[in-house]
Design a protein around this motif. Structure first.
Motif, mmCIF file in Angstrom:
data_model
loop_
_atom_site.group_PDB
_atom_site.id
_atom_site.type_symbol
_atom_site.label_atom_id
_atom_site.label_comp_id
_atom_site.label_asym_id
_atom_site.label_seq_id
_atom_site.Cartn_x
_atom_site.Cartn_y
_atom_site.Cartn_z
ATOM 1 N N UNK B 166 -74.352 47.909 -31.592
ATOM 2 C CA UNK B 166 -74.600 48.857 -32.682
ATOM 3 C C UNK B 166 -73.284 49.448 -33.175
ATOM 4 N N UNK B 190 -83.169 54.662 -25.390
ATOM 5 C CA UNK B 190 -82.321 55.065 -26.507
ATOM 6 C C UNK B 190 -82.127 53.988 -27.563
ATOM 7 N N UNK B 191 -82.501 52.751 -27.231
ATOM 8 C CA UNK B 191 -82.245 51.654 -28.167
ATOM 9 C C UNK B 191 -83.078 51.778 -29.433
ATOM 10 N N UNK B 192 -84.343 52.173 -29.262
ATOM 11 C CA UNK B 192 -85.201 52.321 -30.450
ATOM 12 C C UNK B 192 -84.561 53.266 -31.453
ATOM 13 N N UNK B 193 -83.880 54.280 -30.936
ATOM 14 C CA UNK B 193 -83.319 55.282 -31.835
ATOM 15 C C UNK B 193 -81.977 54.864 -32.431
ATOM 16 N N UNK B 194 -81.482 53.698 -32.039
ATOM 17 C CA UNK B 194 -80.295 53.152 -32.705
ATOM 18 C C UNK B 194 -80.697 52.272 -33.886
ATOM 19 N N UNK B 227 -83.809 59.438 -37.859
ATOM 20 C CA UNK B 227 -83.281 58.337 -38.669
ATOM 21 C C UNK B 227 -81.848 58.001 -38.272
ATOM 22 N N UNK B 228 -81.505 56.728 -38.348
ATOM 23 C CA UNK B 228 -80.186 56.277 -37.926
ATOM 24 C C UNK B 228 -79.091 56.753 -38.876
#
Lengths: 329, 329
Positions: B166, B190-194, B227-228
């Motif tokens: 990321x 935490x990956x989903x939120x990246x 949101x990213x």
């Protein structure tokens, strides 16, 4: 100051005996900008090392306005009633509060601060997040040696501090407020997935229905988030820091988590990993600090960063130039 | 090897002209264990610096078995049909695949690899995650200088590599498979939120209903994730890498994201931050490497880590002892 005449042994003895003045002074030494204070503080910490590590370490975060201080105060009193001694530390890299004060933004926890078995210490000021985190870890050890068997670390809930706090505690609680989506943008990416518990606050009065709705939403979404530890299911609690509802359940959740972590061995593994990670971070930071105290290096660093922005060089080339210069001193 | 006689200028010219053999050899130089190869590779990279940065950089992750390779192949062909040139790099620190091979686990993308306008390069072997990430960033720059205008970076979807990937791309896609909860434990915290997009794969044949259900769940949970980027709403797509459904929409999502990021200025800010962060990481790693090539330091480091585990010392004290020793060499 007269206490400057005390030596490390005397400080350490005072801390062990629970002398609040010497506890505070030891932390102040560690936060000092003066090298000899820090030196002495570190000696004290070294003497206290065998007494450290016996507390329950709980991190609490949440967006501004969610009611962290109110919750911590209510939670702190609940622990005092169980006969525990509670220390509260904050991690707030932007805090303007001065080193040893319990005033400033901590007036909110003034009732708890007045209790003989509670100790509240705000974030040291004038430091980067990394610096604040190091000082907070040190303060936690000093508090443990002073017999505080519950240490609560509060974050401001914005920026990077959540991951720092999660890396120094056994249990990480994320507070949420009624509503979702835009209202929650105060929570940083990835923070939900660091949580061992989500606590939906403000389930009281007119806010009850909204809090219940939010609680339901997070409960149904919780299984989409990866569990923070093997065998643990993210708990989603509903409560009110104001009325005290849910505080008992929060403590039960923490003890259930501790029990599971100790049974699986994850507790010791995590503590050891945290200690080694802290050590490595200190090495990294110390090397970088040595690097950046060399004026010729700092000048070259700035030039290379400008070149990078202009794509006149690449990061690997720039790093090699700078390292060659430093290591050939 | 005969190419050893080429100098940096000749390599750079070959890469710029899209000579695939010299492209591959340049990346191999950068991955080499021999100092003189790396030196030459870095010189080439430095010459290519002005040509870098012009591609769309897309990261793709997901749990093992979700169909990443199939998706990347389908997506790659879609980009080729638009007249684009596509490079695919992988970040897999545990990969046993040898440096320059396009075989090994990449046989899955063999059709794409055979296309003249596609280039597939697996992860270098025998390196730590940090090392793999540095080499992948370098390979991305070389591919950009060679005129590849889309670079896809694939992760294995376990461990730490997601955050690394990321941090080197403009757009980060997380693939999901039908089902939720336990089935998704291959995805790290935490990956989903990246993610800039979630792509629920396998919406085909008998799996369609399950995929639709999963898609619905994530769509309704998406607003709970931060949101990213400002102004961007996490997109949740449904598709099938096998049938190609959803591939067009994935590309449309990427271009919409790029457009928004360029309009808000977030694109340039992010690229500059990524470059500086890479530079700082290289400095950190280089300092640590210099530190650890000193046998007396390594011995002391090991002793101190044992002491830490036994709580005979504290991380700050241990770090200070080690740094003092290193800096007073």
């Amino acid at each position: 100051m007269s206490s400057a005449r005390l030596d490390a042994q005397e400080y350490a003895r005072g801390v062990r005996e629970g002398d609040r003045r010497l506890l505070a002074k030891t932390i102040t030494l560690l936060e000092s900008q003066r090298a000899e204070d820090v030196e002495l503080g570190q000696e004290v910490l070294e003497l206290l090392a065998p007494e450290c590590g016996q507390s329950v370490r709980v991190g609490i975060t949440g967006p501004p306005g969610v009611g962290k201080s109110t919750l911590i105060e209510a939670f702190g009193f609940a622990l005092l009633e169980q006969g525990r001694r509670v220390a509260v530390l904050t991690v707030d890299p932007s805090s303007p509060v001065s080193g040893g004060s319990i005033l400033g933004d901590k007036t909110r926890m003034i009732r708890l601060a007045a209790e003989p078995n509670a100790y509240i210490r705000p974030s040291p000021s004038g430091l980067t997040l990394g610096g604040v985190a190091h000082r907070t870890r040190e303060a936690m050890l000093v508090c443990e040696a002073a017999g505080f068997d519950a240490v609560i670390v509060e974050t401001v809930g914005v920026g990077q501090s959540e991951a720092e706090v999660e890396s120094m505690v056994d249990f990480f609680a994320v507070m949420l407020q009624p509503g979702s989506g835009d209202e929650l943008q105060g929570i940083k990416k990835g923070v939900l997935e660091l949580a061992d518990v989500l606590f939906v606050n403000k389930a009281d009065g007119d806010g009850l229905a909204a809090a219940e709705r939010t609680h339901g939403e997070y409960r149904s979404a919780a299984h989409l988030l990866r569990p923070s530890a093997e065998g643990w299911t993210l708990a989603v609690l509903l409560g009110s820091a104001k009325t005290g509802d849910g505080i008992d359940e929060l403590w039960k959740t923490i003890t259930a988590h501790q029990k599971l972590m100790k049974e699986t061995g994850a507790f010791d593994t995590r503590r050891a990993q945290q200690g080694r990670a802290w050590f490595r971070r200190l090495l990294d930071d110390g090397l970088m600090a040595a690097f950046q105290t060399d004026p010729a290096i700092v000048k070259l660093l700035n030039e290379l960063e400008s070149d990078l922005d202009l794509r006149k060089t690449t990061p690997p080339h720039a790093a090699r130039r700078l390292l060659d210069r430093f290591l050939r001193r």
